[in-house]
Design an enzyme around this catalytic site. Structure first.
Site, PDB file in Angstrom:
ATOM      1  N   THR C  17       0.817  -1.223   0.000  1.00 41.77           N
ATOM      2  CA  THR C  17       0.000   0.000   0.000  1.00 41.77           C
ATOM      3  C   THR C  17       0.846   1.267   0.000  1.00 41.77           C
ATOM      4  O   THR C  17       0.303   2.366  -0.030  1.00 41.77           O
ATOM      5  CB  THR C  17      -0.954   0.011   1.218  1.00 41.77           C
ATOM      6  OG1 THR C  17      -0.166  -0.131   2.399  1.00 41.77           O
ATOM      7  CG2 THR C  17      -1.960  -1.128   1.150  1.00 41.77           C
ATOM      8  N   GLY C  18       2.170   1.124   0.043  1.00 47.05           N
ATOM      9  CA  GLY C  18       3.043   2.299  -0.001  1.00 47.05           C
ATOM     10  C   GLY C  18       3.122   2.866  -1.408  1.00 47.05           C
ATOM     11  O   GLY C  18       2.617   2.278  -2.365  1.00 47.05           O
ATOM     12  N   LYS C  43      -3.691  -3.668   7.661  1.00 44.03           N
ATOM     13  CA  LYS C  43      -4.637  -3.568   6.553  1.00 44.03           C
ATOM     14  C   LYS C  43      -5.106  -4.930   6.054  1.00 44.03           C
ATOM     15  O   LYS C  43      -5.664  -5.049   4.973  1.00 44.03           O
ATOM     16  CB  LYS C  43      -4.016  -2.767   5.405  1.00 44.03           C
ATOM     17  CG  LYS C  43      -3.686  -1.331   5.833  1.00 44.03           C
ATOM     18  CD  LYS C  43      -3.540  -0.373   4.683  1.00 44.03           C
ATOM     19  CE  LYS C  43      -3.314   1.043   5.206  1.00 44.03           C
ATOM     20  NZ  LYS C  43      -2.857   1.963   4.167  1.00 44.03           N
ATOM     21  N   THR C 102      14.258  -1.988  -1.353  1.00 38.82           N
ATOM     22  CA  THR C 102      14.552  -0.849  -0.477  1.00 38.82           C
ATOM     23  C   THR C 102      16.021  -0.443  -0.473  1.00 38.82           C
ATOM     24  O   THR C 102      16.903  -1.288  -0.325  1.00 38.82           O
ATOM     25  CB  THR C 102      14.126  -1.209   0.973  1.00 38.82           C
ATOM     26  OG1 THR C 102      12.789  -1.697   0.944  1.00 38.82           O
ATOM     27  CG2 THR C 102      14.250   0.004   1.886  1.00 38.82           C
ATOM     28  N   GLU C 103      16.255   0.879  -0.603  1.00 39.95           N
ATOM     29  CA  GLU C 103      17.598   1.435  -0.513  1.00 39.95           C
ATOM     30  C   GLU C 103      17.780   2.063   0.861  1.00 39.95           C
ATOM     31  O   GLU C 103      16.840   2.594   1.439  1.00 39.95           O
ATOM     32  CB  GLU C 103      17.788   2.516  -1.594  1.00 39.95           C
ATOM     33  CG  GLU C 103      19.158   3.172  -1.526  1.00 39.95           C
ATOM     34  CD  GLU C 103      19.401   4.164  -2.668  1.00 39.95           C
ATOM     35  OE1 GLU C 103      18.514   4.315  -3.515  1.00 39.95           O
ATOM     36  OE2 GLU C 103      20.492   4.764  -2.687  1.00 39.95           O
ATOM     37  N   GLU C 214      31.060  -2.600 -10.588  1.00 36.82           N
ATOM     38  CA  GLU C 214      31.467  -1.220 -10.305  1.00 36.82           C
ATOM     39  C   GLU C 214      32.513  -1.243  -9.209  1.00 36.82           C
ATOM     40  O   GLU C 214      32.838  -2.309  -8.659  1.00 36.82           O
ATOM     41  CB  GLU C 214      30.254  -0.371  -9.907  1.00 36.82           C
ATOM     42  CG  GLU C 214      29.565  -0.827  -8.629  1.00 36.82           C
ATOM     43  CD  GLU C 214      28.232  -0.108  -8.369  1.00 36.82           C
ATOM     44  OE1 GLU C 214      27.562   0.268  -9.341  1.00 36.82           O
ATOM     45  OE2 GLU C 214      27.886   0.062  -7.202  1.00 36.82           O
ATOM     46  N   HIS C 252      25.922   4.484  -4.478  1.00 35.51           N
ATOM     47  CA  HIS C 252      25.712   3.199  -3.816  1.00 35.51           C
ATOM     48  C   HIS C 252      26.576   3.098  -2.560  1.00 35.51           C
ATOM     49  O   HIS C 252      27.745   3.484  -2.580  1.00 35.51           O
ATOM     50  CB  HIS C 252      26.116   2.043  -4.742  1.00 35.51           C
ATOM     51  CG  HIS C 252      25.137   1.806  -5.844  1.00 35.51           C
ATOM     52  ND1 HIS C 252      25.475   1.129  -6.992  1.00 35.51           N
ATOM     53  CD2 HIS C 252      23.823   2.132  -5.979  1.00 35.51           C
ATOM     54  CE1 HIS C 252      24.414   1.061  -7.781  1.00 35.51           C
ATOM     55  NE2 HIS C 252      23.407   1.669  -7.196  1.00 35.51           N
TER      56      HIS C 252
END
Lengths: 295, 378, 295, 378
Positions: C17-18, C43, C102-103, C214, C252
């Site tokens: 729901t976000g 919910k 999620t970050e 990277e 990052h």
């Protein structure tokens, strides 16, 4: 043959310079156990001298004892406040069989330590146990060597002196033992009845097992059901605590009837239902074993 | 070690669990004063280490300070399951919309702290477990991770549907677990955990047992020990380093090792007697312990015969013999003593005893039978 | 064929729901992913309605989503403070593939959560990752579906948009993908390059792999050595950050050169030494893949 | 987030680690006063987020308060690796019998907090690791159990032979680990950990970095951030939710996604230019972020061309376009802007830009080449 300890056992004693540790190190050496190292933090580099004159090198850490002396088994005699830490130290150093003699280790400490030992793939015996003895070969712990003799019976018990009673009677009757194992009287222990029965079942020399339980918990009940399914050799059982009142701790931290669970009656019933011969008096153990062995 | 409800509630409060205000009183006047301060309806609750206080008349609702004093007067001094009530808790009476059960203990099989929660609160959880096991949710906590947020939520979600109540209960689960671990409990129980008509979740009863083995590092918890709540003999035994449990029989038992001690009691019964106690002098060889043990046993007027059963290992038989002789010099013992000693330093022990006029045996069955016979003859 | 996700994937979205959760749930449903449940505490019992009209039942817990809807995969869009907890909830409920978008999850939270997932025998992808897409079959996460197309190339990357760049160029050149996997840019992640290469190696349909790394850490170096030993299919590599200064975090959390370790040069050298063709510019990836496929 | 030595020492003190007394000063007078209070010899130490302070002349011993003031005067305002010194730590000078190194960081390979300790302290640990790796003991801590007592002891036992020193160091290991976990550190370092001639073990330097991602729950640690110690542009970027690193080139870069941003910088270099910055506007679609990004980039006088490289996914191209147009209205931008937009809502974006007079491209290589050319021509 035997279980858990044999002539490949290379023992490190944690707490070797303490009162109990030093006394029993002498006893174990006298019995012929290969005590290859001792550990007392801060005393590394010194030597322990046993009553019989044997000298054992002392290290600061179990890691050093493993690296320098190839220790593979440990016996723990350190005080309760440090004992769970000592168990984890042993497991972390690669010791594969850890015998914790110490009584009075906080239960929540043990929930962590027992899990740590499992995570490391090691085996813990105890705590609050008399250890193990493979008569004629090695002894780790405090079981008096003179009451045992080599032979075909495995003994496993939650108690110390009650085990001595049973074993001494077997020995007096000429019935020897492969290994006698005290799994300890605490509610959280490393090796339980099933673990020990399994090991006896895999030992070609063990022809019968004596299982001595007591009130509290359901370990005996589960072991009885397990034995019926998986064990090919006969078991003689005994349960202490028929006269114990509910809700009271009978010496051992684990010997307590909770509500209506963990009574002697319940355990004796589980034994009988699963084909385990139950001795009513300690002296009956000897006679039932004799019958099992067909002697 | 059991502690009282009012002490358990203090531990809960310190952990942040909502507990109605209240204080302990030892007299009706004190109870009146506390009720006055609290205002409104109060409950007066007997503080004894026993369940079934309500059924025994040890819990009473009071609408006024005077009524609180009257109830306190009735409850103080009463006996609940053999325990005299010396304190009452006077606490605000809460209106109750629903009652749940929340408890934590150490599950022996999985070796983990285990939550048990049930929306059927305020009743005996063993009864719920027997009659309606689906009404209980169990959760074993991995000691490597502690109680995880989703686990606390899952327990609360099992009890309540209203999101606000679930949220409060989630916090209480985490707080109760912290209290359980922080105080090295063997049991921590809220029964009932209530919801008030306005939707507040609160603990209105509290039961806590502490792991005796952990008390060495919890001096402030050890200080909660109520010596009034245990028989004097058990206090003496504990201070002497003995394990002792008082029973009702006439054969006093003194044994080394808990398993052997229980087996000895059982054998007394097998041979027609009744054990007067469980007593384990432990593994160490200290004559003083034997003296203390004999003092405790002989103080029980029911004891008609004393039975020693010693299997020497770490315990040295000669030390026990020395203790028996020492005790017989220090205190007057009229009760007959039957002694069985075998194992480490057995010969020396028999000599010490013989010199002091005691005789000893080496077989377990024969001494037990003898002790039972002597007690029966007395 | 594909790796990690396929048509047996039954997805539960944590944080449905976000803002991000609801947007991407619609996207995933539109792509054809079977989103069987959502989770938002408090919910439970409601439904999420996607932009295309699909309705997804919402539960309070993942446990309920697994019990009621048979979810076997999860996507996590909850805020950083709760994300490590959400990962553990998924693993505890028996979810076997967990994708954490999620970050900004604290690194020490992740050391515990990643271990927990391992203890439960599950696989975690991310966190701080774009997820995975098996073109034409299923998408879990946020990779834009329209830039991908089915085909024989596996793509694995620490970055999001740089992956899109590479994948879009492959797709534009008519070279499709089995699965595109973003392993995430954090220092502690659940699935690393080696894990993904191993999965591609076991997938019969993947004929070549693009590996986009990277600066920071040694994951690429280890993966290159592993690939040389264990991987039968060709790998095309790219490393971002040749112009990045040491000691600075480049967006990052994991993209940081520590001392002299984790530089782009070091990684490119490791690629070259282990037979991995290195693209100097993003656009070269496409050409090198084309060569590998012999197209 | 790096914090200063004096702040790190406060965290260590709070954890119980022995640290010599000292305070921070911003003027010579203040330094004199602190030296007076401390008495005896003091060290005056530049507080900047940089190693090599000693070699740069930023650490000086003072025998008197006046000398401390003189040193503070010399150090304050000096520049160490490009950072101006605005504060000095004045702390008691300890006599040193031996120096060791103790550090904790998160080991990426094992995903565990890792101790590194060495009896060779006071020097660069990377150098020790390269030249004499056996002089370093590493210990990875299982996050499920935390640092176990025997592990703390084992580390201390590696550093010292004297049992009293081992005991002190064991405690310090546990305290440092607590500080590391409690403050969500990415690095916690004591270099050197000294033994004084009387056998006391103390931390006389301290270096701590905090995990930025954990600051949301550590307000008191977040408060330690020294805005003086970072370029103003980076403060602005952080507050706007952008990832920004200042570099020395002339092509300003504005990209969505860290990997693409690095690849864009690399491509600038490949085509003969130099990037002026790393800038990731992140995944969310917020025109305000684009405005902030342009403000930051245009504030750098070195920037001769601005390059947008946006691959729309979560980021919507039209939002970025709106941001560019919005910024061009709010601030005066004289620098040429080259825009590449592709992906989500690409068409809408191109329309918005066209209306405002911007043109845009869809290929990455062509825009980078164009930006490099424009910068070179400026």
């Amino acid at each position: 043959m035997s279980i858990f300890i044999d002539d490949s056992t290379r023992l490190v004693v944690q707490g070797i310079t303490g009162r109990d540790g030093s006394f029993h190190t002498s006893q174990m050496l006298e019995y012929g156990t290969r005590v290859v190292a001792g550990v007392t933090p801060g005393k590394g580099g010194q030597h322990f001298t046993a009553l019989n004159g044997d000298r054992v090198p002392i290290f600061n850490t179990v890691e050093e004892a493993v690296a320098e002396e190839g220790a593979n088994t440990s016996a723990i005699y350190v005080p309760p406040a440090f004992a769970a830490g000592a168990i984890m130290e042993s497991a972390d150093a690669g010791i594969h069989f850890i015998v914790a003699i110490t009584e009075g280790i906080p239960v929540l400490d043990m929930t962590r330590a027992a899990q740590f030992v499992k995570d490391r793939g090691a085996r813990l015996l105890g705590p609050n146990c008399p250890g193990a003895i493979s008569p004629g070969t090695a002894k780790v712990g405090i079981i008096p060597g003179q009451i045992t003799t080599p032979g075909p019976v495995g003994v496993v018990s939650r108690s110390g002196t009650l085990t001595y009673e049973a074993v001494a009677q077997l020995t007096a009757a000429g019935i020897g033992q492969t290994t006698c194992v005290g799994i300890g009287g605490d509610p959280v222990i490393g090796t339980d009845f099933i673990d020990t029965l399994r090991a006896f079942g895999e030992d070609p020399d063990t022809e019968a097992v004596v299982m001595i339980g007591e009130i509290g918990g359901t370990d005996e009940q589960e072991a009885a059901a397990w034995a019926r399914e998986h064990l090919q050799i006969p078991v003689v059982g005994f349960i202490a605590g028929q006269t114990a009142p509910p809700g009271r701790r009978m010496g051992h931290a684990g010997a307590i009837i909770s509500g209506s669970s963990g009574t002697a009656e319940e355990k004796i019933r589980a034994f009988e239902e699963n084909g385990i011969a139950v001795a009513r008096r300690p002296v009956d153990i000897r006679d039932l074993v004799r019958e099992c062995l067909g002697a | 070690m059991d502690i009282h409800e009012y002490q358990a509630k203090e531990l809960f409060r310190a952990a942040g669990i909502p507990v109605p205000p209240g204080r302990v009183a030892t007299s009706p006047d004190e109870a009146r004063q506390i009720a006055q301060e609290l205002g409104g309806k109060v409950v007066v609750k007997a503080q004894v280490h026993s369940g079934g206080r309500g059924k025994a008349g040890g819990v009473k609702l009071a609408s006024s300070p005077d009524e609180a004093a009257t109830h306190a007067g009735a409850i103080l001094g009463m006996s609940i399951r053999g325990l005299e009530v010396k304190r009452v808790l006077v606490t605000v009476a809460e209106d109750i919309a629903s009652e749940a059960y929340v408890g934590i203990l150490v599950d022996r099989t999985t070796q983990r702290p285990m939550f048990m929660v049930s929306a059927e609160g305020g009743v005996d959880i063993e009864e719920v477990a027997a009659t309606n096991p689906d009404a209980i949710r169990k959760l074993r906590v991995d000691p490597r991770y502690g109680l995880l947020p989703h686990q606390a939520y899952g327990l609360a979600n099992f009890l309540y549907t209203d999101p606000a109540q679930v949220k409060q209960a989630t916090r209480i689960m985490a707080q109760l677990y912290e209290a359980f671990i922080g105080n090295s409990c063997s049991l921590a129980e809220i029964n009932p955990l209530i919801v008030t008509p306005t939707g507040e979740v609160k603990a209105i009863d509290a039961k806590v047992s502490i792991d005796e083995s952990a008390l060495f590092r919890l001096p402030e918890v050890e200080a909660l020990r109520d010596l009034d709540a245990e028989p004097a003999a058990e206090t003496l035994a504990r201070e002497a380093g003995l394990s002792f449990v008082k029973l009702d029989g006439n054969v006093g038992c003194c044994v080394n090792g808990a398993g052997l001690a229980m087996a000895t009691m059982d054998l007394v019964k097998t041979y027609g007697g009744e054990p007067a106690n469980f007593l384990d002098i432990g593994g160490s060889s200290n004559p003083d312990k034997v003296v203390a043990a004999l003092e405790i046993i002989t103080a029980d007027p029911n004891v008609k015969a004393i039975l020693f059963n010693i299997f020497g290992g770490i315990t040295r038989c000669d030390d026990v013999a020395t203790g028996i002789v020492e005790a017989s010099r220090r205190i007057r013992i009229d009760t007959p003593i039957v002694i069985r000693l075998t194992g480490t330093n057995e010969a020396e022990a028999l000599e010490i005893l013989a010199e002091a006029g005691f005789s000893a045996f080496t077989g377990m069955d024969e001494v037990v039978q003898k002790a039972v016979d002597l007690a029966a003859q007395a």
